[in-house]
Structure formats: C-alpha cells, structure tokens
Design a protein around this motif. Structure first.
Motif, PDB file in Angstrom:
ATOM      1  N   LEU A 871       0.831  -1.201   0.000  1.00  0.00           N
ATOM      2  CA  LEU A 871       0.000   0.000   0.000  1.00  0.00           C
ATOM      3  C   LEU A 871       0.874   1.263   0.000  1.00  0.00           C
ATOM      4  CD1 LEU A 871      -3.046   0.664   0.184  1.00  0.00           C
ATOM      5  CD2 LEU A 871      -2.665   1.112   2.609  1.00  0.00           C
ATOM      6  N   SER A 874       2.697   1.808  -3.280  1.00  0.00           N
ATOM      7  CA  SER A 874       1.770   2.195  -4.342  1.00  0.00           C
ATOM      8  C   SER A 874       1.400   3.657  -4.219  1.00  0.00           C
ATOM      9  CB  SER A 874       0.495   1.345  -4.266  1.00  0.00           C
ATOM     10  OG  SER A 874       0.824  -0.011  -4.252  1.00  0.00           O
ATOM     11  N   VAL A 875       1.037   4.065  -3.005  1.00  0.00           N
ATOM     12  CA  VAL A 875       0.612   5.456  -2.797  1.00  0.00           C
ATOM     13  C   VAL A 875       1.743   6.410  -3.148  1.00  0.00           C
ATOM     14  CG1 VAL A 875      -0.031   7.137  -1.047  1.00  0.00           C
ATOM     15  CG2 VAL A 875      -1.126   4.897  -1.088  1.00  0.00           C
ATOM     16  N   LEU A 878       2.551   6.462  -6.779  1.00  0.00           N
ATOM     17  CA  LEU A 878       1.461   7.160  -7.467  1.00  0.00           C
ATOM     18  C   LEU A 878       1.695   8.664  -7.405  1.00  0.00           C
ATOM     19  CD1 LEU A 878      -1.397   6.850  -8.795  1.00  0.00           C
ATOM     20  CD2 LEU A 878      -2.320   7.358  -6.531  1.00  0.00           C
TER      21      LEU A 878
END
Lengths: 900, 113
Positions: A871, A874-875, A878
């Motif tokens: 998580l 990914s964040v 991103l």
C-alpha cells in the motif's frame, strides 16, 4: 521567468563582474553622447545626430561582448565564468537542484556514516594509547576462527625469544569485586604482566606503575592500579588513595597508581577500572603458581589465558616480526605436545584490533571491501538518478544549447558548463552530506550508548579527516559520473533540427537501463521497508506479549560473590545469606535468585505409559527459595523449592505445559525425570508452575519454548564465585528501597559489591536493544532508499513525459481526453512499481530467513507487513508519477503543434 | 559590416594598439577623444571601428600599458580617461621601432633597389 527579476540587484551585488559591467555600459553611453554632441555642434539636428552617432558606432552589444571577451581571456577567467553559469542552476532549476542534492547527500551521508563507524572500530586505537609500533598477536585456527588468547606459558616463551619485538605484554580480562572501607564495587579488571604500562607507553600521572619484582608473588599482598574514573567515583579523587588498602576478590591489596583520565585498557569494550599483576593474582586465586604447561582443559582459568600485545622494534618491520614469530611458534609446537597444532600465529597492527582482535579485526578488511562494492553500487544507482534528472533538464535546454553552439560556443565550452552545474550540485551535496552524516553518527552513537562503554561512542562521533576526505572523493566522483550523460548528449547533438523547429526533434529512445535502475531501486526500497516493518511489528508484538507474571515491581540486583567467597560452596551459602538478609529489608516482599543452566535434554521416567524415551530440549534454571513467590505466581500443584540441601534425590519444579507433554493426562507430582544427554541428573517432581517467561526472554528462540522450564534447586548447580543476580519483589518507592538494598548487602558482607541494580523492566528493555537498534537503522535506511527510489522514478517518468510532449499534443488534438493521457502515463509509472514490488518481495522472502532470528512472534512472511508495504509503495509512487502525468494531460495541443 | 567609404583606409592588423598608445602620449584621453584624435590627425583617413576600440583599450589596460580613471569632463559628464603608464611609454617606442622596420621592409619589397 518573471520571478527572476527581483534577483537582479542581488545578483549584481553577489557576482564578481557586476561593477565592471556597469562601468562598461557607462563608458559606451558616454561615447555615444559625446559623438552626438559633436555632430550637433557641426549643425545636425539632435535626432539626426543621435542616429548618426549610433550608425557610426555600429552594434553596441557586439562591442560590449567583444570588450567582455577581453576580460575573460585567461583560463581562470573562463573557469570563473563556467562556475557562474553553474551557479545559475540555483535560480533556474531549484526543484531539480534540491532533488539532486538530496539524493547525493543521502547516499554519501549514509555511506560516510557506515564508513566512519567501521573506520573507527577497525582502525582506531582505544583512547589514551599511542598506537604506533604496537602489534597484537592472535592465533588463527585451521577452520579460520581467530583466537585472541594463548596460554601464559606460550607468552613467556615468545617474549623471551623474540628479537624483532620489543617489550611484550600479557593481559587477561576479568570481572572482579574491588572492596575498600567505603564500599565494594563490581568492575572490569585486567590481570597484566608488569611491563604492561611501559609497553603501551601509557603514563601513570598519580603514583607509579608495576615493577618487575611485583610479578613474583608478593607476601605483602597485591599491588593495584585503578582508573581515573574509579579514583574520582569511589575515592573522591583524593591523593591519599596511593597506599590505600583494598580487597580484590577478597584478597588484600594496595593501590599504587591511578591512570590518565582517558585510558581504560587496550579494548574499546569493556572499559577496565582495575589492573593487577597477573602472576601474584593468579597464584592467590588458584592457590598454585602459574606458568605450568598443560592442555587447555587442565589449566586453571585465571591467569592462564592471556591476550598479547607487543612493540615492534624500530629496526624491524611488521613483516619481519611475522616471519620470526611464525618460526618461534612452530618451534613451540614441535617442542610441546600441549601447544595446539592446528593454530598459526597472526600479527596485526594494534589499531586494527582495539574493537577486539577476534573475527572482527581479521574480517574487517573483507567487510570494508564488501562495503566498498556496495557503496559504489548504491552511488552508481543514485548518480544514474541524478543523471536522469539532468538529462531531463538537458532535453528542455537542447534548444538553448544548440543556440549557444551555433553562436560559437565550442563543445568543450558547453561540456564545461554542464560540468560546472554538476560541481555546484556536488559541492552542495557534500556539505549536506556532511551535516547528514554528523547527525546520523550521533543517532547511531545514541543507539549504541546504552550498550557499549563511552569509549566506543566516543570514537564513533569523533570528526575524522579521513572520513571527510572519503565523502569528498565520493561526491566528486559522482559528479563526474552524473554529468557524463548530459555532456555526451550535448557533444554529439546535431544543431539544425533544434534551431529549425523548437522541440520538434525527438530525444533518443527511452532507456531500458534507466527503467531497470528504477526497478532495482524500488526493489531495494521494498526489501528495506519490509525488513523495517517486520522489525517494528515484532516490537509491537513483543511489548504486548504476556510474560505470565507481573514484571512491574521486580528489581534485579547483581552482586559479585567473589569478594566474599573462595569456592562454589561458600558462594552458594553467601548468596543464601544475602537473600535472608534482604528479606528483612522494609518494602521487600520476597527475595530469590537464579542462574540459568544450559538448555538441556529432558526425559520423563519410564513409568508412564507411552512417555518412554521422549527427549525434549528445555530451559533449565537453578533457583533459590521463594522463586515463584517473587515472580508473583503460585504453584499449580505441589510446592515451591526451598534451599533443598541434603536430599537423596533432587527435587524439581516443571512448568505446566512441559508436565502435560511429559506425562499426558497424569499428575506430575512424584514422577521422575532425567536431565542431560546422559541422564546425569535424576530429579523428582515436587511442584508444577504456570507457564512463565522467567528470564523475561521472549526473544531467544520462539515463544513456544521460552516459557518451558525445569527448575532445580540452586544447591544442585554449584558454580565458581562470580556475578549472581538476585530478584526482589518490592513495594513502595524505588528511591527508598534501592539504598536500603545496597545497605543490607554491605551489612551482610562489606566485601560483596552490588554490581548493578535495575528494574526488571529496564532489563527487558536492554534485552530488546538489538531489535530496537536494528529497527531504527533499518527504518533510516529504508526511508533513505524510499526517497532515492521515488525521486528516481519521478526523474525517469518526467524525462519520458518531456520527451513525448509532442506525442501527447498530437493525441489530444486527435481527441484523446486528459484522463486517457493521465492513465497512460500513470500506467507506465506503475509498471515500474509493479516490477519493483515483485522483485523486492522476492528478495524479502529470501532474506527473511536470515532475519527470523531477530524477529519475535511473526513469520518473515507476515502478510500484514507485506500488505502495508504494498500500500505504502503504491501510494508514494502514485504521487511520484502523478506530477508528470498531470503535466502531460494538460499539454496544450496548439502550442506544441504550432512549432511545426 | 564592410561599409567603408572609398577614401577611407582599413587599419592594418596590429596597428590599432600603436595608434592608441601614440595618441595617449599627448595626454590622458577618453575613448571617444582617442577616436576623434586619430581621425583628425590622419586627416579623416583612418576611422576606427568602435567595435574594436574598446576591446583594445581594455586589453591595453589589462596588459598594464595604460591605466584608467573616471573623471568629469568640461561638460560635467563622467568619463573614463585613459593614460599611458611607464611600461606603456616603453611599449610605444617598441611598437614604433617595429612599425618602422615593417614599413622599411615592405618598401624594399615594393621597390627593390
């Protein structure tokens, strides 16, 4: 760049040439005015005169440039100009500069910290010792293991026969009880040859050092040298300390000297407070003279095993000394059967062994070599990132560079300009790295301080020019590395396409190499974050695990029975006397003691059905009376153990799960069990205790066996006098109870020092230190690598996006929505993230096995940790990709296509 | 750029320094004054390209043959005056000798004896 305008006065002020520029402007303006006046005098109209003057003068700017050209004729001038154009990056591309500096500073700072610690431990002498010409002897076994000690007899022989080595000293580190009328203290001592201080060339500012006679057993007792710290702390720094009577492990002695403040022995750890001559000390302790030969198992411990340091003679080299010692050692091996045949002698410079001359010093060079390779690799990755950032900038500036080149700037000039920018980045990064490294060293020193003596922390935090030079070298090396790519591009850049049509030219195809690097960095970051995550999860689990007892009101008091007892039996009785005495102290609810035996094989008796021969490995502890009561638990069946002297068969208490395991479904009381591989000890179960982590050691091994115990009475596991730990359950205020405890111990036997008094909680905390330190370090490195990876990813995506601006323009013109463009760029970025995650998780699973020993309560493949890392990464990635993606989606098709 | 009128002559390469130094032997002068002086004393034949006058002045200054000073003109304007240094005076002599040898040599080539 409208915001550059307010800078102009500042730049004028700051930059060297500002005044000359202004003067030149004035000079030329005056020329024009004068010419105009001349023409007006001749009868021209003012307008015609001004025009004529200008015409006659020609191009003012060209004249200015030509004049400036005169100023910058020298090589120094050109360098200055290059630097000035390099400094422009500060105002022109602050974000780029910041990212590049951060990247380089992080990696160089991190590496420098590790290097300086390694350098400190591997190549600095302990404080207070002039290390030149000192060498440490070690012995290398055939299997590569390094023995730092040899027997005293071997030492005597080598010292007597060596020609290339000057004075040679022998020393043995020991815990002792130092007693005098003010109290008793448990301290580190070194039993040394009498030439110890002379060999080390260490001064004795107060009193004197040992004489050669004192190596013989003195009838008047031991002579003792103490440290400056001990002198200040225990003797109030009184000069009357010389000649003061003391007891060393109960043996009478006299203080003859105090060392210089910083000297605490030859090792960084432990720090020595007491020095005694080895021969009389060993004779008094063992009751027999030293220097007898024998196998290592036959020799008494005290005085027989010594570390050896020596001065290399001025007229001999270390190589010569090595050759000579090897010959001497082989002669010893041939002469005596008791000298181990599978060892060879090894001489190392002393400074390399202050951290310990075991495996650390000999493998130190290997470690440094491996570390250098890692350093170069990480540095290259980071430099590739910075190169990517600079390439992105170069793409944008391609038109500018082409213009400069077509105006006559040589390629070398352009490369020099790029190098100057690199230099600015490198210099700033070097400064930032230095600050970062200093900060990180203090963090690391803070981490290790509770565990190591101040000497170690001191050498770690010392500023070091070697290290600063190392950082500088890294910075300059990386500068060359990361400016090479843009420079190479500028070198071979064709001019025409850039001059003809804006950004029409397309930069060479996207680099697989740079994408690969980003994946690699992401993988590394994933690995580190996962490890850090596992470590912190274990801390949380550890902190919440139930010990099985209330640890809050337990104190641990370590005493040294050596001060008051001469043999194991006396030591055991002394400990029991202390226990009884302490029980009477107000505020103390119960006192007991224990020492852990080895983990041992346990078998049940053969009476029970189906339990025959089932051998288990459990913890064996030898305990004093009231042990369970002190821990606040009640026996589930049967009774507690007392002092239990004179039983025909040893009584024992087992924990509940062990009892069920050994005698399933039957009462355990009255059964027999056998302890040890050969069933040396037979015991009868008299009680069953709840499953409790008595050692508080939820870390060692897995939690499944940490609370499985066989408890035997202390009288059945006698040991030589030494340090023992009492557990006390107390109530009320600690500042009232603690002095009462030390008073009670002193009253019982003033020769017995209270070495350490601490709460059980503090002990748990200390036990947990390695994991906490590991976690802190991992977290620091994980954060660093995350920043590096994310900036790297940003650089690649941003570069790619800039390169494809026209493509996006065309796509938008053909009807693609911003959302589609956004998705396209994000997908591209996420492909890298996905690869990085996959490889990183693969690596984590592989290395997890090695990590599992430091983990508590979770498997190395803990799903929660992996999920969180997934998580998090990914964040963050991103976020890194969204900036260029948003920029791509906002490309104005008209402005990109207009330049056709 | 070559917009010279027929009756004007291009300066020979390397002679500008000599002309400037020689002009400054009359006393300190600013850039414009130097160019006017050269023009008048050459009877309007030699016109100095201003694009090369100032670079030359600054170069001479750097070489230490002239020194500069900001002064106010009679018209109350701030102007940069150049003045010969001792080294400059020696340089004038050297340049003059060189020029004499050059013209003599060229003359011999054109009119062999």
């Amino acid at each position: 760049m409208t915001w550059r305008r307010p800078w102009t006065p500042l730049r004028r002020l700051l930059l060297w040439r500002a005044q000359e520029d202004l003067d030149l402007d004035d000079e030329l303006a005056f020329h024009l005015a004068e010419e105009t006046r001349l023409r007006i005098d001749r009868g021209a109209s003012p307008a015609d005169a001004a025009r004529g003057a200008r015409l006659a003068f020609g191009n003012v700017t060209v004249a200015k440039e030509a004049t400036r050209g005169v100023w910058v004729s020298g090589a120094m001038e050109r360098l200055r100009q290059d630097l000035r154009s390099g400094v422009r990056i500060v105002t022109n591309a602050p974000v780029l500069l910041l990212s590049a500096v951060t990247l380089v500073a992080l990696v160089i700072g991190g590496n420098t910290t590790v290097y300086s610690i390694a350098h400190a431990i591997l190549s600095k002498p302990a404080p207070g010792i002039p290390a030149d010409n000192l060498t440490t002897l070690s012995w290398v076994r055939d299997d590569g293991f390094v023995e730092p000690e040899t027997t005293y007899a071997n030492y005597l022989d080598l010292a007597a026969h060596s020609r290339s080595l000057g004075p040679m000293l022998a020393q043995q580190y020991l815990r002792v009880a130092l007693g005098h009328e003010n109290g008793s203290y448990g301290l580190w001592a070194a039993a040394v040859s009498t030439n110890y201080f002379q060999t080390l060339r260490v001064p004795i500012p107060l009193g004197r050092s040992f004489t050669e006679d004192e190596n013989q057993s003195a009838t008047s007792g031991l002579v003792v040298v103490i440290s400056d710290r001990a002198w200040r702390e225990y003797f109030a720094a009184a000069s009357s300390v010389i000649g003061a009577a003391v007891l060393v492990n109960g043996m009478p002695g006299t203080i003859i000297g105090v060392t210089a403040p910083d000297f605490r022995g030859t090792q960084l750890a432990p720090s020595v407070d007491v020095w005694v001559p080895i021969v009389p000390f060993a004779r008094a302790t063992n009751g027999a003279p030293l220097s007898g030969r024998g196998t290592e198992a036959e020799l008494p411990f005290v005085g027989s095993f010594v570390g050896v340091l020596a001065q290399v003679r001025r007229d001999a080299s270390l190589t010569q000394a090595r050759a000579e010692l090897t010959t001497l050692w082989q002669r010893l091996q041939a002469q005596y059967g008791t000298v181990p045949q599978n060892r060879s002698v090894l001489l190392l410079p002393y400074a390399a062994t202050a951290g310990g001359n075991g495996p650390l010093s000999t493998q130190g060079t290997t470690f440094l070599a491996i570390f250098s390779v890692i350093t170069v690799l990480t540095l290259m990755i980071v430099c590739a990132n910075v190169a990517n950032l600079l390439l992105g900038r170069a793409t944008v500036r391609q038109r500018e560079l082409a213009l400069r080149q077509s105006l006559g700037a040589s390629r070398i000039r352009i490369v020099r300009m790029l190098l100057a920018e690199g230099l600015v980045i490198a210099v700033l990064a070097c400064v930032a790295a230095y600050i970062f490294a200093r900060w990180m060293s203090s963090v690391v020193a803070g981490l290790v301080t509770p565990m190591v003596p101040p000497a170690v922390a001191q050498v770690i935090t010392l500023p070091d020019w070697t290290v600063a030079g190392y950082a500088l070298m890294l910075a300059l090396g990386s500068m060359v590395f990361f400016t090479l790519a843009p420079a190479a591009r500028a070198w071979k850049q064709p001019l025409l396409p850039w001059l003809k049509a804006g950004e029409q030219g397309v930069a060479p195809g996207r680099s697989r190499l740079s994408s690969g690097l980003v994946v690699l960095q992401l993988a590394l970051a994933v690995l580190l974050i996962t490890s850090a995550g596992l470590a912190s999860r274990s801390i949380v689990l550890f902190a919440t695990t139930d010990l099985g007892f209330d640890s809050r009101s337990i104190l641990l008091a370590t005493v040294n029975t050596g001060g008051g007892a001469a043999d194991p039996q006396a030591s055991a009785t002394l400990l029991e006397r202390l226990r009884v005495r302490l029980q009477a102290v107000p505020g103390i609810e119960g006192v007991s003691y224990s020492w852990s035996g080895q983990r041992a094989n346990v078998r049940a008796d053969a009476l029970g059905a189906g339990a025959v021969g089932d051998s288990l490995v459990t913890n064996v502890n030898y305990i004093g009376p009231d042990y369970l009561r002190v821990y606040g638990v009640m026996p589930l069946a049967g009774r507690e153990l007392g002092f239990e002297d004179g039983h025909a068969i040893t009584p024992a208490v087992v924990t509940q799960r062990l009892a069920q395991r050994l005698w399933p479904g039957q009462p355990a009381i009255g059964r027999r069990l056998f302890v040890g591989p050969q069933r040396q000890r037979e015991a009868e179960i008299v009680g069953v205790a709840p499953d409790v982590y008595f050692n508080g050691n939820r870390l060692n091994g897995n939690p499944q066996t940490g609370n499985v115990y066989v408890l035997l009475p202390s009288s059945q596991g006698l040991r030589d006098p030494g340090e023992r730990t009492l557990s006390l359950r107390y109530q009320g205020r600690l500042d009232v109870v603690a002095p009462a405890i030390s008073r009670a111990i002193r009253n019982e036997d003033p020769r017995v020092p209270l070495v350490r008094l601490r709460t059980y909680e503090a002990e748990l905390e200390a036990d947990f230190w390695p994991v906490r330190a590991l976690m802190t370090l991992l977290t620091m490195f994980a954060l660093m690598s995350l920043i590096v990876a994310v900036v790297g990813q940003y650089a690649v995506i941003a570069f790619d996006m800039r390169r494809r601006v026209r493509e996006f323009g065309v796509r938008i013109a053909l009807g693609a929505s911003s959302r589609q463009i956004l998705t396209a760029v994000l997908t591209e970025g996420f492909r890298l993230t996905a690869f990085g995650l996959a490889i990183g998780f693969g690596l984590s699973v592989l290395t997890g096995a090695g990590l599992s020993r430091a983990l508590y309560g979770i498997t190395p493949t803990d799903p929660l940790t992996y999920g969180s890392v997934l998580l998090l990464l990914s964040v963050i990635s991103l976020a890194a990709c969204s900036l260029p993606a948003v920029r791509a989606s906002r490309v104005n098709p008209i402005s990109t296509l207009r330049q056709e | 750029m070559a917009r010279t009128r027929p009756h004007r002559l291009e300066l020979l390469q390397g002679t500008l320094d000599l002309l400037i130094l020689r002009t400054l032997q009359w006393g300190p002068q600013h850039g414009h004054g130097i160019s006017v002086a050269i023009r008048t004393s050459s009877h309007d034949v030699l016109h100095i390209d201003h694009g090369s006058l100032y670079p030359a002045l600054h170069r001479l200054e750097r070489q230490g043959w002239v020194e500069a000073e900001w002064k106010t003109t009679e018209n109350k304007q701030r102007a940069k005056y150049y003045r010969l240094t001792a080294a400059g005076r020696r340089q004038v002599q050297a340049e003059r000798d060189r020029w004499a040898r050059l013209t003599e040599a060229i003359g011999r080539v054109l009119d062999p004896a």
